[in-house]
Design a protein around this motif. Structure first.
Motif, PDB file in Angstrom:
ATOM      1  N   ILE A  58       8.510  11.292   0.190  1.00 11.66           N
ATOM      2  CA  ILE A  58       7.827  10.014   0.438  1.00 11.66           C
ATOM      3  C   ILE A  58       6.491  10.267   1.125  1.00 11.66           C
ATOM      4  O   ILE A  58       5.458   9.735   0.718  1.00 11.66           O
ATOM      5  CB  ILE A  58       8.720   9.069   1.278  1.00 11.66           C
ATOM      6  CG1 ILE A  58       9.934   8.613   0.452  1.00 11.66           C
ATOM      7  CG2 ILE A  58       7.919   7.866   1.785  1.00 11.66           C
ATOM      8  CD1 ILE A  58      11.037   7.959   1.272  1.00 11.66           C
ATOM      9  N   GLN A  59       6.509  11.079   2.172  1.00 13.48           N
ATOM     10  CA  GLN A  59       5.278  11.346   2.919  1.00 13.48           C
ATOM     11  C   GLN A  59       4.256  12.091   2.060  1.00 13.48           C
ATOM     12  O   GLN A  59       3.055  11.825   2.164  1.00 13.48           O
ATOM     13  CB  GLN A  59       5.596  12.098   4.210  1.00 13.48           C
ATOM     14  CG  GLN A  59       6.342  11.218   5.201  1.00 13.48           C
ATOM     15  CD  GLN A  59       6.645  11.852   6.545  1.00 13.48           C
ATOM     16  OE1 GLN A  59       6.989  11.154   7.468  1.00 13.48           O
ATOM     17  NE2 GLN A  59       6.516  13.141   6.690  1.00 13.48           N
ATOM     18  N   ALA A  60       4.702  12.992   1.198  1.00 16.42           N
ATOM     19  CA  ALA A  60       3.780  13.692   0.300  1.00 16.42           C
ATOM     20  C   ALA A  60       3.127  12.706  -0.668  1.00 16.42           C
ATOM     21  O   ALA A  60       1.921  12.805  -0.950  1.00 16.42           O
ATOM     22  CB  ALA A  60       4.517  14.793  -0.464  1.00 16.42           C
ATOM     23  N   ALA A  61       3.903  11.749  -1.157  1.00 14.16           N
ATOM     24  CA  ALA A  61       3.346  10.731  -2.059  1.00 14.16           C
ATOM     25  C   ALA A  61       2.332   9.860  -1.319  1.00 14.16           C
ATOM     26  O   ALA A  61       1.284   9.502  -1.873  1.00 14.16           O
ATOM     27  CB  ALA A  61       4.467   9.875  -2.647  1.00 14.16           C
ATOM     28  N   TRP A  62       2.635   9.519  -0.088  1.00 19.38           N
ATOM     29  CA  TRP A  62       1.683   8.727   0.702  1.00 19.38           C
ATOM     30  C   TRP A  62       0.421   9.526   0.981  1.00 19.38           C
ATOM     31  O   TRP A  62      -0.682   8.990   0.919  1.00 19.38           O
ATOM     32  CB  TRP A  62       2.313   8.278   2.013  1.00 19.38           C
ATOM     33  CG  TRP A  62       3.369   7.226   1.864  1.00 19.38           C
ATOM     34  CD1 TRP A  62       3.654   6.474   0.754  1.00 19.38           C
ATOM     35  CD2 TRP A  62       4.290   6.801   2.863  1.00 19.38           C
ATOM     36  NE1 TRP A  62       4.692   5.620   1.001  1.00 19.38           N
ATOM     37  CE2 TRP A  62       5.104   5.792   2.295  1.00 19.38           C
ATOM     38  CE3 TRP A  62       4.515   7.174   4.176  1.00 19.38           C
ATOM     39  CZ2 TRP A  62       6.119   5.150   2.993  1.00 19.38           C
ATOM     40  CZ3 TRP A  62       5.526   6.537   4.881  1.00 19.38           C
ATOM     41  CH2 TRP A  62       6.316   5.529   4.299  1.00 19.38           C
ATOM     42  N   GLN A  63       0.582  10.807   1.283  1.00 23.57           N
ATOM     43  CA  GLN A  63      -0.573  11.671   1.541  1.00 23.57           C
ATOM     44  C   GLN A  63      -1.443  11.752   0.286  1.00 23.57           C
ATOM     45  O   GLN A  63      -2.669  11.637   0.367  1.00 23.57           O
ATOM     46  CB  GLN A  63      -0.107  13.071   1.962  1.00 23.57           C
ATOM     47  CG  GLN A  63      -1.228  14.018   2.337  1.00 23.57           C
ATOM     48  CD  GLN A  63      -1.882  13.663   3.663  1.00 23.57           C
ATOM     49  OE1 GLN A  63      -1.298  13.005   4.509  1.00 23.57           O
ATOM     50  NE2 GLN A  63      -3.115  14.082   3.827  1.00 23.57           N
ATOM     51  N   ALA A  64      -0.814  11.932  -0.863  1.00 22.27           N
ATOM     52  CA  ALA A  64      -1.553  12.025  -2.126  1.00 22.27           C
ATOM     53  C   ALA A  64      -2.294  10.720  -2.433  1.00 22.27           C
ATOM     54  O   ALA A  64      -3.390  10.747  -3.017  1.00 22.27           O
ATOM     55  CB  ALA A  64      -0.600  12.367  -3.265  1.00 22.27           C
ATOM     56  N   ALA A  65      -1.716   9.596  -2.033  1.00 22.15           N
ATOM     57  CA  ALA A  65      -2.353   8.295  -2.261  1.00 22.15           C
ATOM     58  C   ALA A  65      -3.384   7.959  -1.187  1.00 22.15           C
ATOM     59  O   ALA A  65      -4.057   6.926  -1.270  1.00 22.15           O
ATOM     60  CB  ALA A  65      -1.288   7.206  -2.317  1.00 22.15           C
ATOM     61  N   GLY A  66      -3.482   8.809  -0.162  1.00 26.71           N
ATOM     62  CA  GLY A  66      -4.458   8.580   0.896  1.00 26.71           C
ATOM     63  C   GLY A  66      -4.067   7.516   1.903  1.00 26.71           C
ATOM     64  O   GLY A  66      -4.930   6.956   2.583  1.00 26.71           O
ATOM     65  N   VAL A  67      -2.757   7.247   2.023  1.00 27.86           N
ATOM     66  CA  VAL A  67      -2.319   6.195   2.948  1.00 27.86           C
ATOM     67  C   VAL A  67      -1.421   6.714   4.074  1.00 27.86           C
ATOM     68  O   VAL A  67      -0.826   5.911   4.795  1.00 27.86           O
ATOM     69  CB  VAL A  67      -1.605   5.035   2.192  1.00 27.86           C
ATOM     70  CG1 VAL A  67      -2.569   4.324   1.250  1.00 27.86           C
ATOM     71  CG2 VAL A  67      -0.369   5.523   1.457  1.00 27.86           C
TER      72      VAL A  67
ATOM     73  N   LEU B 186       0.822  -1.212   0.000  1.00 26.13           N
ATOM     74  CA  LEU B 186       0.000   0.000   0.000  1.00 26.13           C
ATOM     75  C   LEU B 186       0.858   1.265   0.000  1.00 26.13           C
ATOM     76  O   LEU B 186       0.381   2.338  -0.366  1.00 26.13           O
ATOM     77  CB  LEU B 186      -0.929   0.006   1.211  1.00 26.13           C
ATOM     78  CG  LEU B 186      -1.937  -1.144   1.275  1.00 26.13           C
ATOM     79  CD1 LEU B 186      -2.626  -1.173   2.635  1.00 26.13           C
ATOM     80  CD2 LEU B 186      -2.934  -1.038   0.146  1.00 26.13           C
ATOM     81  N   PHE B 187       2.120   1.142   0.403  1.00 22.65           N
ATOM     82  CA  PHE B 187       3.009   2.297   0.518  1.00 22.65           C
ATOM     83  C   PHE B 187       4.001   2.399  -0.638  1.00 22.65           C
ATOM     84  O   PHE B 187       4.870   3.251  -0.627  1.00 22.65           O
ATOM     85  CB  PHE B 187       3.762   2.262   1.852  1.00 22.65           C
ATOM     86  CG  PHE B 187       2.855   2.055   3.029  1.00 22.65           C
ATOM     87  CD1 PHE B 187       1.846   2.959   3.298  1.00 22.65           C
ATOM     88  CD2 PHE B 187       2.981   0.937   3.830  1.00 22.65           C
ATOM     89  CE1 PHE B 187       0.986   2.764   4.369  1.00 22.65           C
ATOM     90  CE2 PHE B 187       2.124   0.735   4.910  1.00 22.65           C
ATOM     91  CZ  PHE B 187       1.123   1.649   5.173  1.00 22.65           C
ATOM     92  N   THR B 188       3.879   1.497  -1.598  1.00 26.27           N
ATOM     93  CA  THR B 188       4.784   1.553  -2.739  1.00 26.27           C
ATOM     94  C   THR B 188       4.203   2.459  -3.818  1.00 26.27           C
ATOM     95  O   THR B 188       2.996   2.477  -4.059  1.00 26.27           O
ATOM     96  CB  THR B 188       5.048   0.151  -3.317  1.00 26.27           C
ATOM     97  OG1 THR B 188       3.825  -0.416  -3.757  1.00 26.27           O
ATOM     98  CG2 THR B 188       5.703  -0.760  -2.292  1.00 26.27           C
ATOM     99  N   ASN B 189       5.087   3.236  -4.419  1.00 26.12           N
ATOM    100  CA  ASN B 189       4.718   4.144  -5.499  1.00 26.12           C
ATOM    101  C   ASN B 189       6.021   4.556  -6.189  1.00 26.12           C
ATOM    102  O   ASN B 189       7.091   4.130  -5.761  1.00 26.12           O
ATOM    103  CB  ASN B 189       3.927   5.343  -4.944  1.00 26.12           C
ATOM    104  CG  ASN B 189       4.693   6.120  -3.901  1.00 26.12           C
ATOM    105  OD1 ASN B 189       5.823   6.531  -4.121  1.00 26.12           O
ATOM    106  ND2 ASN B 189       4.078   6.319  -2.735  1.00 26.12           N
ATOM    107  N   PRO B 190       5.946   5.378  -7.232  1.00 24.71           N
ATOM    108  CA  PRO B 190       7.187   5.766  -7.912  1.00 24.71           C
ATOM    109  C   PRO B 190       8.204   6.482  -7.003  1.00 24.71           C
ATOM    110  O   PRO B 190       9.414   6.376  -7.218  1.00 24.71           O
ATOM    111  CB  PRO B 190       6.709   6.705  -9.028  1.00 24.71           C
ATOM    112  CG  PRO B 190       5.314   6.244  -9.319  1.00 24.71           C
ATOM    113  CD  PRO B 190       4.757   5.830  -7.982  1.00 24.71           C
TER     114      PRO B 190
END
Length: 176
Positions: free
Chosen positions: A56-65, A31-35
């Motif tokens: 990393i945290q911004a990407a997680w925030q954008a993904a809602g996780v 769930l925390f993997t992304n580009p």
């Protein structure tokens, strides 16, 4: 049949309980993997800089996780205590054994379990502060990134050491 000692019960309950929590955390990791963080939580652990943690945290925030990531890091804090104590108990159990090789291996496991606990708490508390404040910190990111390989190596020593110790104990019991 031999009755299980309190130390052996603690070993099995805490070590296996820790491994169960670890399995849950591994199951959550995709769930925390992304580009930005292709390795998920592991990227956060080894980020090394505030800039990387923020990305990393911004990407997680954008993904809602992001809240789930915070929960995962909090769960890691629970896991550390349970697994480390279980591995420590296992090491002590085997350090009390009859065979010299098993005793030495037991003491190596005891030492590695202590290192796992200390290094993993240092790493995860550093991570947790950054996740809770939603702000990377160069010092905390550096501390987490430095502790991460120490923790990982000590974990592998405890995990495989305990498997080897269990195997050696079984072989000794079979030949007796």
């Amino acid at each position: 049949m031999m009755r299980e000692s309190k130390l052996e019960r603690h070993f099995w309950r805490f070590w296996l309980g820790g491994l169960l929590i670890l399995a849950a955390m591994i199951a959550m990791n995709p769930l925390f993997t992304n580009p930005v963080s292709p390795w998920g939580i592991r990227d956060h652990q080894s980020a090394g800089s505030a800039l990387r943690v923020d990305a990393i945290q911004a990407a997680w925030q954008a993904a809602g996780v992001m809240n789930l990531a915070r929960f995962g890091i909090a769960l890691d804090l629970v896991y550390i205590g349970i697994y480390s104590f279980g591995a420590y108990c296992g090491g002590r159990l085997f350090a009390r054994s009859g065979g010299a090789a098993l005793r030495r291996l037991g003491w190596v496991i005891v030492g590695a379990a202590v290192v796992v606990g200390v290094a993993d708490y240092v790493e995860t508390i550093s991570e947790f502060i950054q996740a809770m404040t939603f702000k990377g910190d160069d010092n905390l990111a550096f501390i987490a990134a430095t502790a991460q390989p120490v923790k990982s190596t000590a974990f592998l020593v405890t995990f495989f050491g305990l498997l080897i110790a269990l195997f050696l104990r079984r072989k000794a019991r079979q030949s007796a």
